[in-house]
Write an enzyme that holds these catalytic residues in place. Structure first.
Site, short mmCIF file in Angstrom:
data_model
loop_
_atom_site.label_atom_id
_atom_site.label_comp_id
_atom_site.label_asym_id
_atom_site.label_seq_id
_atom_site.Cartn_x
_atom_site.Cartn_y
_atom_site.Cartn_z
N GLU A 277 30.94 64.59 59.49
CA GLU A 277 29.56 64.07 59.45
C GLU A 277 29.20 63.65 58.02
OE1 GLU A 277 26.94 64.19 62.27
OE2 GLU A 277 26.53 62.60 60.82
N ASP A 281 28.45 59.72 57.10
CA ASP A 281 27.12 59.31 56.63
C ASP A 281 27.18 58.69 55.24
OD1 ASP A 281 26.54 60.55 59.01
OD2 ASP A 281 25.28 62.14 58.17
N SER A 491 25.01 59.86 65.30
CA SER A 491 25.25 60.24 63.90
C SER A 491 25.66 59.03 63.07
CB SER A 491 26.38 61.26 63.82
OG SER A 491 25.91 62.54 64.07
#
Ligand SMILES: *[C@@H]1O[C@H](CO)[C@@H](O)[C@H](O)[C@H]1NC(C)=O
Ligand SMILES: *[C@@H]1O[C@H](CO)[C@@H](O)[C@H](O)[C@H]1NC(C)=O
Ligand SMILES: *[C@@H]1O[C@H](CO)[C@@H](O)[C@H](O)[C@H]1NC(C)=O
Ligand SMILES: *[C@@H]1O[C@H](CO)[C@@H](O)[C@H](O)[C@H]1NC(C)=O
Ligand SMILES: *[C@@H]1O[C@H](CO)[C@@H](O)[C@H](O)[C@H]1NC(C)=O
Length: 570
Positions: A277, A281, A491
């Site tokens: 994650e 990101d 996400s």
């Protein structure tokens, strides 16, 4: 005055005059009580004091974010926001009197004084809150100290919004589903993907996104607060080495110091143990906005192994409040204009009082001109059979918090390039905690009219509808430990949409215009600037879920970004 309120507390501390604040009907799934918490274990208690003029702050937020209002773009300064949220003097006296009556010392206060921290041993906290604290273990092996209800003296009803840690068990990450392809060697994986890398129907790359959302021709100036903030929780570290490999692979001109890291609430960023994650990101945040300054906020506060050490305070609370107070304490020039967060919880596992308070605290950032984006979740209308935690149980679609908070922008997922359609996992629906805000009434009611009585009883017609918008969320190529991965999830969608917003903000700032601030009133009143997604649905809860439709829908919101259109809208 002070002494009087102190005496009042001694007088009202009998159990008959308590107000119960929150009772869990069932501890969230995955958690089991394993033992009573040791009586001398220290709890890092946070008390959310009633904010003096929150109604005025919310009214101001709606005006300064509404393109049709004369105050549009006239955001508040830090001190103006603090003047509105600072607790009233009697609130401070009542709460401090209560703490003093229990022999509790205040260790810290938020910048506006609306949160108080105190270290309190379990046995004292149990008396103050008329509860029992237990140690709960999660199936993952994590432990937390929590309570299943709490109660306060009635005289505090008008003065306290919420006390934590009590009944909120903590943030579970919206885990991106991922497949590690060709693990034998990174080179083989890369070579294998190179053939597909130019095929945007097979893989999602920075080039595909920039071309689809029409940002390829724009280089941000990075003027002033034109920065992208990326928030990470749950020990999702972001690696600069992976970031470099990613930028090299995709021929992006990033520097070694491609993103800054700020550690919040004793967070860490161990780059040798990056999380998918954190890498997803930062890699896509950077790719969409380079050379704009990107900041990764790594927030501590993960539930972890419980140690019954009375002298080690358990800093294992859910972390939204810690992050918010960290950001709200920043001076106006230090606040990024755009911030993305790819985390969320099933709304029913977040206590109502806590969700309300955190949502209002997000509104403070909006009032200061910050655009906040959150992923909408990855379970369609809900995971599994969607049985509620109420008694009696019933079946109900599952909204996600903070995406369900009306003061943030929730981002769902799409896939495919021509046509672009809903991704099956894109979570969306209606909040059971937050009412439908005015800014979305027209768009959402039009969808509800079209829906008729389909799914009646499974969702809340008067609730805030989400997501607001969407962006690609499938087959993202990410570098993780120098290996090429493919990742699916909202996400991925949130950093991408936020990247486009960061560019629009940059463009506006460079042209002497005000930044966008809280986005939703602008989005809903200019929905024609987005690519409306009308194909697909989001199955879940043993149903086909909602269908995408012309205009807003609870799968893809108003649609995906078109930078050229968006930067043309005043
Ligand atoms: C609170 O502070 C006072 C004065 O500094 C100190 O004497 C007392 O031990 C503290 N109480 C606790 C519970 O920490
Ligand atoms: C992403 O979703 C697509 C379509 O459902 C699927 O083919 C692919 O395997 C998924 N990728 C991952 C990493 O789960
Ligand atoms: C691109 O990928 C899609 C989906 O995998 C495939 O159907 C198509 O044939 C590919 N196009 C080319 C030119 O390889
Ligand atoms: C729903 O699923 C849960 C977990 O799998 C199960 O324990 C429960 O019995 C199911 N409820 C219904 C009504 O099917
Ligand atoms: C539906 O939403 C409204 C508005 O937020 C709320 O007051 C109500 O309690 C919700 N109903 C249920 C059953 O959750």
């Amino acid at each position: 005055m002070y002494l009087l309120s102190l005496l009042a507390f001694v007088a009202v501390s009998s159990a008959s005059s308590l107000t119960t604040r929150h009772v869990l009907h069932r501890v969230p799934s995955g958690w089991t009580s394993v033992a009573p918490a040791p009586s001398d274990h220290l709890i890092d208690m946070r008390i959310g004091l009633k904010q003096g003029r929150m109604d005025e702050l919310l009214a101001t937020l709606v005006q300064v974010s509404n393109p049709g209002h004369e105050r549009y773009g006239m955001y508040l300064s830090k001190s103006q926001v603090e003047a509105l949220v600072a607790p009233r003097q009697d609130t401070i006296e009542f709460v401090e009197g209560w703490l003093k009556a229990h022999g509790v010392n205040i260790t810290r206060r938020s910048s506006a004084g609306d949160w108080i921290h105190a270290l309190v041993p379990v046995k004292r906290a149990e008396k103050m809150l008329n509860t029992r604290y237990n140690i709960y273990r999660h199936t993952s092996g994590e432990h937390v100290v929590r309570a299943e209800s709490y109660a306060l003296p009635r005289s505090l009803d008008d003065h306290v919004d919420v006390i934590e840690p009590t009944t909120f068990f903590g943030t579970r990450k919206d885990k991106p589903s991922r497949a590690i392809e060709k693990r034998e060697s990174p080179i083989a994986g890369i070579i294998q993907k190179i053939a597909d890398m130019s095929n945007c129907s097979a893989t999602t790359t920075p080039k595909c996104l920039k071309s689809l959302y029409k940002t390829s021709g724009y280089t941000p100036s990075g003027i002033g607060r034109s920065m992208l903030g990326i928030v990470g929780y749950l020990e999702q570290y972001a690696s600069h080495i992976d970031y470099q490999v990613f930028n090299t692979l995709f021929h992006l001109p990033a520097l070694l110091s491609g993103f800054a890291v700020e550690l919040v609430n004793e967070g860490k960023n161990n780059e040798l143990l990056p999380g998918d994650e954190g890498n997803l990101d930062t890699q896509y945040g950077g790719a969409m906005t380079y050379p704009m300054r990107n900041i990764y906020y790594s927030v501590g506060g993960r539930p972890s192994e419980f140690t019954a050490d009375a002298y080690t305070p358990a800093n294992r609370n859910e972390p939204y409040v810690e992050w918010l107070n960290y950001m709200l304490a920043k001076s106006d020039s230090q606040l990024p204009l755009t911030i993305t967060t790819s985390y969320g919880d099933n709304e029913q596992t977040v206590p109502f009082d806590y969700a309300q308070r955190v949502c209002n605290d997000f509104a403070q950032l909006g009032a200061r001109g910050v655009s906040l984006l959150f992923s909408s979740g990855d379970n369609g209308v809900g995971p599994g059979n969607c049985t509620t935690n109420t008694t009696p149980e019933k079946k109900q679609f599952v909204p996600i918090f903070p995406a369900s908070c009306p003061w943030v922008t929730a981002v769902g997922a799409t896939t495919g390039m021509s046509p672009e359609r809903a991704a099956v996992f894109s979570q969306g629906g209606f909040s059971n905690y937050f009412a439908q805000p005015d800014y979305q009434a027209g768009s959402v009611n039009a969808y509800l009219t079209g829906l008729g009585n389909t799914y009646d009883g499974l969702y809340n017609k008067s609730g805030r509808g989400f997501p607001d918008v969407s962006a690609q969320g499938q087959n993202y190529l990410v570098i993780q430990n120098a290996i090429l991965l493919s990742i699916n999830g909202t996400s991925a969608s949130s950093p991408t949409f936020a990247g486009v917003i960061a560019l629009v903000n940059d463009y506006r700032m460079s042209n002497g215009k005000r930044p966008l601030g809280f986005l939703n009133p602008w989005l809903y009143s200019n929905s024609a600037m987005l690519n409306d997604i009308t194909i697909g649905n989001n199955p879940g809860c043993e149903t086909d879920g909602f269908s995408a439709a012309v205009g807003w829908d609870p799968v893809t919101g108003l649609g995906t970004p078109d930078f050229e259109q968006m930067k043309g809208i005043l």
